[in-house]
Design a protein around this motif. Sequence first.
Motif, PDB file in Angstrom:
ATOM      1  N   LEU A 141       0.808  -1.221   0.000  1.00 15.11           N
ATOM      2  CA  LEU A 141       0.000   0.000   0.000  1.00 15.11           C
ATOM      3  C   LEU A 141       0.845   1.277   0.000  1.00 15.11           C
ATOM      4  O   LEU A 141       0.340   2.360  -0.263  1.00 15.11           O
ATOM      5  N   ASP A 142       2.129   1.122   0.286  1.00 12.53           N
ATOM      6  CA  ASP A 142       3.030   2.280   0.325  1.00 12.53           C
ATOM      7  C   ASP A 142       3.565   2.602  -1.074  1.00 12.53           C
ATOM      8  O   ASP A 142       4.762   2.517  -1.337  1.00 12.53           O
ATOM      9  N   GLY A 143       2.644   2.911  -1.991  1.00 11.95           N
ATOM     10  CA  GLY A 143       3.043   3.332  -3.335  1.00 11.95           C
ATOM     11  C   GLY A 143       2.883   2.291  -4.426  1.00 11.95           C
ATOM     12  O   GLY A 143       2.578   2.635  -5.571  1.00 11.95           O
ATOM     13  N   THR A 144       3.081   1.006  -4.106  1.00 14.03           N
ATOM     14  CA  THR A 144       3.041  -0.038  -5.145  1.00 14.03           C
ATOM     15  C   THR A 144       1.650  -0.174  -5.742  1.00 14.03           C
ATOM     16  O   THR A 144       1.499  -0.274  -6.970  1.00 14.03           O
ATOM     17  N   ARG A 145       0.623  -0.204  -4.897  1.00 14.31           N
ATOM     18  CA  ARG A 145      -0.748  -0.348  -5.405  1.00 14.31           C
ATOM     19  C   ARG A 145      -1.080   0.762  -6.391  1.00 14.31           C
ATOM     20  O   ARG A 145      -1.581   0.512  -7.495  1.00 14.31           O
ATOM     21  N   GLU A 146      -0.813   1.992  -5.995  1.00 16.88           N
ATOM     22  CA  GLU A 146      -1.131   3.142  -6.840  1.00 16.88           C
ATOM     23  C   GLU A 146      -0.328   3.090  -8.138  1.00 16.88           C
ATOM     24  O   GLU A 146      -0.827   3.436  -9.212  1.00 16.88           O
ATOM     25  N   GLU A 147       0.901   2.629  -8.044  1.00 14.95           N
ATOM     26  CA  GLU A 147       1.761   2.514  -9.228  1.00 14.95           C
ATOM     27  C   GLU A 147       1.194   1.513 -10.224  1.00 14.95           C
ATOM     28  O   GLU A 147       1.289   1.704 -11.446  1.00 14.95           O
ATOM     29  N   MET A 148       0.566   0.437  -9.722  1.00 21.76           N
ATOM     30  CA  MET A 148       0.055  -0.618 -10.601  1.00 21.76           C
ATOM     31  C   MET A 148      -1.300  -0.276 -11.215  1.00 21.76           C
ATOM     32  O   MET A 148      -1.643  -0.766 -12.287  1.00 21.76           O
TER      33      MET A 148
END
Length: 294
Positions: free
Chosen positions: A190-197
Motif C-alpha cells: 500500500l506504500d506506493g506499489t498499489r497506486e503505481e500498478m
Amino acid sequence: MEKEIGAFIMYLHNVKNTSENTEMSYRRDLEKVSHFMESRGIRETKDVKAQDLADYVKYLEESKFAAATVSRNIASLKAFYHYMVQEGMAQEDISEKLKAPKIEKKAPEIMSPDEVVRLLEQPSGDSPKEIRDKAMLELLYATGIRVTELITLNLSDVNMQMSFILCRDRNKERIIPFGAAAKNAMARYLDGTREEMLENKKSEVLFANCSGQPMSRQGFWKLIKHYAKKADIQADITPHTLRHSFAAHLVENGADLRSVQEMLGHSDISTTQIYANLNHNHIREVYAKAHPRG
C-alpha cells in the motif's frame, strides 16, 4: 427454456439474495439441460417430461462426469422445478424422482506449515508485481477468504490500524483479523506499489493485475501455480488449498470451531467440522506411532 431460466435466476438474485457465483453455476447447469433438450427437438419447458430429465442424468453419467458434477446438476434441476411449481409455471415437479449419486467425501487437501512458509517466501523481490503477490498470498493465508473475495476487496475494506478486513457476500458481512506477517506485506504494497500498478488512480480496487485492471480469478490461479512450482511443492496447490490450510492449522492450534466458522463464512458448522475431524485423525496417527501400547 431460456425465458424460464432467466426468470429463475432473477428470482434467486432478488428474492433469495444468492451470490453471483451461485447464480452463474445454476445458469450454466440449466443451459446445458436446455441444449440437451433442444438436441431432442424440445424447445419449450412445458414439453419436457420426467423421462427426458432422467435421460439427461443418464447422459451425464455415461459421459463420465464426476459424481459431484452429476449431483450438482440434479440439485439445479430440482431447485428450478421447485420454483416453477411454486410460481404456477408448472403443474407438477417432474424432477422429484431424480436421485443424486452417492459422493465419496474426500478430505480437503491441506498444506503442511513448512509448505505454506515455502510458498509465502517465494515472492521476495522488490518489483511491484512481487510486492503485490506477497501481499495477496499473505492475506489469503492469514484470513482464509475465498479467491473471489480476495480479488473483489476494495481499499476501504482494509483496516490497517486494527489489522482486519471487511469481507462482503451480498447482504452478509464478516470481519476477519490478520496477523503481523500479512500486515507487513500489505503495508509495503500500500506504500506506493498499489497506486503505481493501477491504471485508474482513483479506483477503489485493492489488487490490480500488471495491466492496471482488477485481478481476475484466472490471473491469481496462475500466480499461485507459479509460486508453488518455484517452491518445489509437488502437490496440486490451488487458492482453495490455502483456505483449507488456514482453517486446519487454526483448529490444530486450538481455535474453537465457532470462530473458524465465522471467519470462513460457513452458514452451517457441520461444514467447518471437517477440519476438526482432520485434526482428530492426525492425533490418532501420532498416538498410534508414539504410544508404547498403541
